[in-house]
Every structure is written in C-alpha cells, then in structure tokens.
Design a protein around this motif. Structure first.
Motif, PDB file in Angstrom:
ATOM      1  N   MET A   1       2.956   1.621 -15.178  1.00 23.54           N
ATOM      2  CA  MET A   1       2.846   3.039 -15.485  1.00 23.54           C
ATOM      3  C   MET A   1       1.411   3.406 -15.890  1.00 23.54           C
ATOM      4  SD  MET A   1       5.833   4.529 -15.015  1.00 23.54           S
ATOM      5  CE  MET A   1       5.792   6.031 -15.997  1.00 23.54           C
ATOM      6  N   GLU A   2       0.818   2.587 -16.734  1.00 18.66           N
ATOM      7  CA  GLU A   2      -0.531   2.888 -17.211  1.00 18.66           C
ATOM      8  C   GLU A   2      -1.558   2.778 -16.083  1.00 18.66           C
ATOM      9  OE1 GLU A   2      -1.002   0.235 -20.511  1.00 18.66           O
ATOM     10  OE2 GLU A   2      -0.078   1.650 -21.933  1.00 18.66           O
ATOM     11  N   ALA A   3      -1.395   1.773 -15.226  1.00 22.47           N
ATOM     12  CA  ALA A   3      -2.322   1.619 -14.099  1.00 22.47           C
ATOM     13  C   ALA A   3      -2.171   2.775 -13.122  1.00 22.47           C
ATOM     14  CB  ALA A   3      -2.068   0.289 -13.401  1.00 22.47           C
ATOM     15  N   ALA A   4      -0.920   3.175 -12.889  1.00 23.75           N
ATOM     16  CA  ALA A   4      -0.674   4.282 -11.965  1.00 23.75           C
ATOM     17  C   ALA A   4      -1.280   5.577 -12.504  1.00 23.75           C
ATOM     18  CB  ALA A   4       0.826   4.450 -11.740  1.00 23.75           C
ATOM     19  N   PHE A   5      -1.141   5.811 -13.812  1.00 26.69           N
ATOM     20  CA  PHE A   5      -1.719   7.014 -14.416  1.00 26.69           C
ATOM     21  C   PHE A   5      -3.244   7.009 -14.296  1.00 26.69           C
ATOM     22  CE2 PHE A   5      -3.526   9.390 -17.962  1.00 26.69           C
ATOM     23  CZ  PHE A   5      -2.872  10.605 -17.837  1.00 26.69           C
ATOM     24  N   LYS A   6      -3.842   5.886 -14.616  1.00 22.63           N
ATOM     25  CA  LYS A   6      -5.308   5.779 -14.553  1.00 22.63           C
ATOM     26  C   LYS A   6      -5.818   6.020 -13.138  1.00 22.63           C
ATOM     27  CE  LYS A   6      -9.082   2.472 -15.279  1.00 22.63           C
ATOM     28  NZ  LYS A   6      -9.429   1.087 -15.682  1.00 22.63           N
ATOM     29  N   GLU A   7      -5.173   5.406 -12.164  1.00 25.35           N
ATOM     30  CA  GLU A   7      -5.616   5.561 -10.777  1.00 25.35           C
ATOM     31  C   GLU A   7      -5.363   6.982 -10.270  1.00 25.35           C
ATOM     32  OE1 GLU A   7      -7.454   3.587  -9.266  1.00 25.35           O
ATOM     33  OE2 GLU A   7      -7.254   1.812 -10.523  1.00 25.35           O
ATOM     34  N   SER A   8      -4.283   7.604 -10.726  1.00 24.40           N
ATOM     35  CA  SER A   8      -3.998   8.979 -10.319  1.00 24.40           C
ATOM     36  C   SER A   8      -5.109   9.912 -10.781  1.00 24.40           C
ATOM     37  CB  SER A   8      -2.659   9.442 -10.902  1.00 24.40           C
ATOM     38  OG  SER A   8      -1.584   8.701 -10.386  1.00 24.40           O
ATOM     39  N   MET A   9      -5.496   9.794 -12.038  1.00 28.00           N
ATOM     40  CA  MET A   9      -6.555  10.651 -12.563  1.00 28.00           C
ATOM     41  C   MET A   9      -7.879  10.416 -11.831  1.00 28.00           C
ATOM     42  SD  MET A   9      -4.844  12.433 -14.671  1.00 28.00           S
ATOM     43  CE  MET A   9      -3.221  12.040 -13.995  1.00 28.00           C
ATOM     44  N   ALA A  10      -8.135   9.167 -11.454  1.00 32.46           N
ATOM     45  CA  ALA A  10      -9.358   8.855 -10.712  1.00 32.46           C
ATOM     46  C   ALA A  10      -9.334   9.486  -9.322  1.00 32.46           C
ATOM     47  CB  ALA A  10      -9.526   7.337 -10.602  1.00 32.46           C
ATOM     48  N   VAL A  11      -8.174   9.436  -8.680  1.00 35.92           N
ATOM     49  CA  VAL A  11      -8.025  10.049  -7.356  1.00 35.92           C
ATOM     50  C   VAL A  11      -8.299  11.548  -7.434  1.00 35.92           C
ATOM     51  CG1 VAL A  11      -6.343  10.696  -5.588  1.00 35.92           C
ATOM     52  CG2 VAL A  11      -6.463   8.336  -6.374  1.00 35.92           C
ATOM     53  N   TYR A  12      -7.759  12.206  -8.456  1.00 37.95           N
ATOM     54  CA  TYR A  12      -7.923  13.656  -8.575  1.00 37.95           C
ATOM     55  C   TYR A  12      -9.392  14.037  -8.780  1.00 37.95           C
ATOM     56  CZ  TYR A  12      -2.898  13.198  -9.359  1.00 37.95           C
ATOM     57  OH  TYR A  12      -1.576  12.866  -9.243  1.00 37.95           O
ATOM     58  N   SER A  13     -10.088  13.234  -9.557  1.00 37.87           N
ATOM     59  CA  SER A  13     -11.511  13.496  -9.775  1.00 37.87           C
ATOM     60  C   SER A  13     -12.304  13.339  -8.485  1.00 37.87           C
ATOM     61  CB  SER A  13     -12.075  12.548 -10.840  1.00 37.87           C
ATOM     62  OG  SER A  13     -11.496  12.808 -12.102  1.00 37.87           O
ATOM     63  N   GLU A  14     -11.966  12.312  -7.732  1.00 45.90           N
ATOM     64  CA  GLU A  14     -12.675  12.062  -6.476  1.00 45.90           C
ATOM     65  C   GLU A  14     -12.433  13.180  -5.469  1.00 45.90           C
ATOM     66  OE1 GLU A  14     -11.396   8.201  -5.238  1.00 45.90           O
ATOM     67  OE2 GLU A  14     -12.204   7.225  -7.039  1.00 45.90           O
ATOM     68  N   ILE A  15     -11.184  13.639  -5.377  1.00 49.15           N
ATOM     69  CA  ILE A  15     -10.876  14.718  -4.432  1.00 49.15           C
ATOM     70  C   ILE A  15     -11.567  16.011  -4.858  1.00 49.15           C
ATOM     71  CG2 ILE A  15      -9.043  16.106  -3.392  1.00 49.15           C
ATOM     72  CD1 ILE A  15      -7.160  13.746  -3.789  1.00 49.15           C
ATOM     73  N   SER A  16     -11.581  16.283  -6.168  1.00 50.68           N
ATOM     74  CA  SER A  16     -12.220  17.503  -6.664  1.00 50.68           C
ATOM     75  C   SER A  16     -13.700  17.545  -6.296  1.00 50.68           C
ATOM     76  CB  SER A  16     -12.074  17.599  -8.189  1.00 50.68           C
ATOM     77  OG  SER A  16     -10.742  17.877  -8.558  1.00 50.68           O
ATOM     78  N   ALA A  17     -14.319  16.368  -6.206  1.00 53.57           N
ATOM     79  CA  ALA A  17     -15.747  16.296  -5.906  1.00 53.57           C
ATOM     80  C   ALA A  17     -16.056  16.590  -4.437  1.00 53.57           C
ATOM     81  CB  ALA A  17     -16.287  14.919  -6.283  1.00 53.57           C
ATOM     82  N   LYS A  18     -15.030  16.493  -3.577  1.00 52.14           N
ATOM     83  CA  LYS A  18     -15.309  16.657  -2.149  1.00 52.14           C
ATOM     84  C   LYS A  18     -14.504  17.757  -1.465  1.00 52.14           C
ATOM     85  CE  LYS A  18     -11.966  13.144  -0.623  1.00 52.14           C
ATOM     86  NZ  LYS A  18     -11.757  11.863   0.086  1.00 52.14           N
ATOM     87  N   ASN A  19     -13.445  18.241  -2.112  1.00 53.01           N
ATOM     88  CA  ASN A  19     -12.576  19.238  -1.490  1.00 53.01           C
ATOM     89  C   ASN A  19     -12.502  20.483  -2.365  1.00 53.01           C
ATOM     90  OD1 ASN A  19     -10.468  20.802  -0.466  1.00 53.01           O
ATOM     91  ND2 ASN A  19      -9.166  19.064   0.022  1.00 53.01           N
ATOM     92  N   PRO A  20     -13.244  21.554  -2.015  1.00 48.42           N
ATOM     93  CA  PRO A  20     -13.236  22.767  -2.841  1.00 48.42           C
ATOM     94  C   PRO A  20     -11.877  23.459  -2.898  1.00 48.42           C
ATOM     95  CG  PRO A  20     -14.440  23.118  -0.776  1.00 48.42           C
ATOM     96  CD  PRO A  20     -14.168  21.651  -0.874  1.00 48.42           C
ATOM     97  N   ASN A  21     -11.073  23.345  -1.830  1.00 51.93           N
ATOM     98  CA  ASN A  21      -9.719  23.917  -1.866  1.00 51.93           C
ATOM     99  C   ASN A  21      -8.910  23.283  -2.983  1.00 51.93           C
ATOM    100  OD1 ASN A  21     -10.125  25.586   0.390  1.00 51.93           O
ATOM    101  ND2 ASN A  21      -9.469  23.996   1.817  1.00 51.93           N
ATOM    102  N   TRP A  22      -8.944  21.948  -3.018  1.00 49.15           N
ATOM    103  CA  TRP A  22      -8.228  21.200  -4.045  1.00 49.15           C
ATOM    104  C   TRP A  22      -8.746  21.554  -5.431  1.00 49.15           C
ATOM    105  CZ3 TRP A  22      -4.455  17.380  -4.902  1.00 49.15           C
ATOM    106  CH2 TRP A  22      -4.540  16.720  -6.126  1.00 49.15           C
TER     107      TRP A  22
END
Length: 360
Positions: free
Chosen positions: A305-326
């Motif tokens: 659960m903790e690893a999944a949460f950490k990786e989820s937040m990292a994914v969201y940050s990465e997408i925010s940096a490249k996808n203005p729609n997101w």
C-alpha cells in the motif's frame, strides 16, 4: 452546467415524468439514438445503468425519445466507444473514462485514479466543485458532452492465483487491471494487461494472466473468477470511487430541444444514483456467498500500500510536468481531495470505524 441549472433541468424533467405538461411533450420530435456500452449484458449492474437511463428517457418523453442500448462488441469494440461517439458513428456511449487514458491521461480523472476520491467525494467534486466544468472543457476536444453515469463505490483488489504477502510478490505479476492503474502497477514491478470484462475469465483460466481485478463481489461472482483464482484482495486502492460516464456526441446533444436536454440530465442523474445503490445493496450477500464457497480474503500488506501510494504521487507529478490538460484538472482535483479527506476523517471515517467494530 451550474448546479442551479442542473436542479432547474431536473425539475422540468420531473414535471414531464409526472405527465403534467403533455403539450410540451407533444411538441417534441420523435428521436431515435443508439448507445454503445463498453460492458457485457451479463453484468446487470454496470451494463444495466445504460438500460436504466434509456428507460427513464423514454418514460419522461412519453416514448418520443428512444435510445437503444448495445453491449460491448455489438456495434463496436468495448474500447472503441470514444471514437464512435467522437466521429458520430453512434450518438452515445456508456463507459469507464479511464479506459482511454492512452489518448490523454486526463480521461482517468473523469473516472478514478489510484488513491483518488471515493464515490461520494467524486459526485461532490463533479456537481458542487469544478469537476463538471473542467471535464466538459476537456471532453469538448473530442466532440463529447459527458454526464455521470454511475459509480461502483470502492472496489475490491482483485483475484490472485497466489496471495500477495509482500512487495516481492508484485514482481512480474501479470495482472488485468483497468485503465490508469496499470501505470502504477508497472512501477511496482507488475505487468498490466488491459482486457475487457467479458474476456477476463478466459485469460485467467488459461494462465495468460496471474491475477485480475474487475469491480466487487456481485459482478465478480457472476463472472466466475473465484473458480480459477481463489485469493481475493482488498481494498482496491486504485478505485476508491470510479465514476462511469455517459458520453454524447456534441452535435447530437446540441440538436436536442431544451426539454430533451433536461430529460437527459435528469435520467443520467437517476441512473448515477441507481447504479451505486445496486452495488451497495447486492455486494454484501455476494461476498458472504463467495467466502462460504471457499474464497480466501486477504488484505494488501502495508508495504504494498505504501509503495503504491508513493509511486502514484510520483506518476501524477510527472504527468503534470508534461501534460497541461492533466495539470489543469488534477490541480483542482487534488485540492478538493485534501479538503474532503480532512472532513471525512472527522465525520464519516470516525462513524464508520466505530460501527464496523460493533456486533450487530
């Protein structure tokens, strides 16, 4: 659509449904639409929401507005419905928006993301927050007007040939997992497979995949997953409140009269509430039946659960940096999530925690 506009629209539809304005109904033209579902008919809850919607539209229009509902694969592939609506091949679809994150990750925010909003919070964001405004702006890029079309509530965590005891068991796990969550599973070492609901059993039975998630006890029992994978996980951290949507072709929607638009709004809202009521009403008995027939429940370990949460937040940050729609939608979504979790912590969670410890 503003909240007060929604209420006014629903009110018009209520008058029509009550038969108090026959002159208005009579003035409307006869309309025939087709709705392409992403789901098999066997699932009377998730597929059934489109039937509920169609029947409400017919009833409120005095039979003048008819929408035929077609199961996944009948008119087009289950994952082809966005293209079908966008291109005007069909007027409508009923689907899980996150299936189409490959087109743009923002689709997932209209449905569910790992560690996102629960079902009540999702409805609140859509109707009371900025959800409707932001998602309508995004879907307009695809010639689509969307309406909420149901929610399953928090889902189970899937069926496994072997239970997950630690993060080590995630490595190389071939799992059917819906939509956006596959991005996180990959970062945990798993191998996501995007397979339509009607094809999951066969893939599990043949060993093509090691695990699969769908929805919860009622649907999963119907699909027979317990016969080929006895271990049932919880919670479905990737789907705390997945919202289904009705997608309508922009041109088709614009061609409706104000009264028919009000009927569509009211019928969608009815189907939205009805779908979750069915899941909440039917899942308890189905889970009890599954366990009594040999299903082995297990909770995801804390490290997973903790690893999944950490990786989820990292994914969201990465997408925010490249996808203005997101980024535009997620910034608002995440702020709303933080406020909701603060409130739910004191009210809903406190009450639920006590009640679930009682012997009733």
């Amino acid at each position: 659509m503003e909240r007060r506009s929604f209420v006014r629209s629903a009110g018009i539809a209520g008058v029509l449904a009550a038969g108090a304005a026959p002159a208005i109904v009579q003035a409307q033209a006869n309309i025939r639409w087709r709705l392409a579902s992403s789901f098999p008919k066997a699932l009377d809850t998730i597929y059934g929401a489109a039937d509920v919607f169609s029947k409400q539209v017919a009833a409120m229009s005095g039979g003048k507005f008819q929408i035929s509902v077609h199961a996944g694969g009948e008119l087009m592939p289950p994952f082809g419905v966005v293209d079908g609506v966008q291109n005007g091949t069909v007027e409508m679809a009923h689907t899980a928006p996150y299936y189409f994150f490959g087109k743009d990750e923002t689709f997932a925010l209209g449905c569910a993301i790992p560690f996102g909003l629960n079902s009540r919070q999702m409805t609140a964001w859509y109707y009371e927050g900025n959800g409707e405004k932001l998602m309508r702006e995004f879907y307009a890029k695809y010639n689509i007007v969307n309406f909420p079309g149901g929610n399953t509530g928090a889902q189970m965590g899937g069926w496994y040939r072997k239970p997950i005891g630690s993060m080590a068991d995630m490595k190389g796990l071939k799992m059917r997992i819906g939509g956006f969550a596959g991005k996180v599973l990959e970062r945990l070492g798993g191998v996501p497979q995007n397979i339509p609901g009607g094809e999951i059993y066969q893939a599990l039975e043949k060993g093509t995949i090691d695990a699969a998630e769908w929805v919860g006890p009622y649907d999963d029992q119907k699909l027979g997953f317990n016969k080929v994978a006895p271990h049932y996980a919880y919670p479905g951290w990737w789907e705390g409140g997945p919202q289904l949507d009705f997608f309508i072709n922009q041109k088709a929607y614009d061609g409706l009269s104000a009264e028919y638009k009000a009927i569509v709004t009211a019928a969608a809202a009815y189907a939205h509430v009805d779908m979750q009521a069915k899941y909440d009403g039917r899942n308890p008995a189905a889970l009890r039946s599954l366990v009594s027939s040999g299903t082995k429940l297990f909770r995801f370990p804390k490290d997973v659960m903790e690893a999944a949460f950490k990786e989820s937040m990292a994914v969201y940050s990465e997408i925010s940096a490249k996808n203005p729609n997101w980024k535009k939608v997620y910034d608002d979504y995440s702020k709303f999530r933080a406020e909701q979790n603060l409130w739910f912590r004191f009210a809903e969670a406190g009450f639920d925690d006590f009640m679930q410890q009682q012997k009733l």
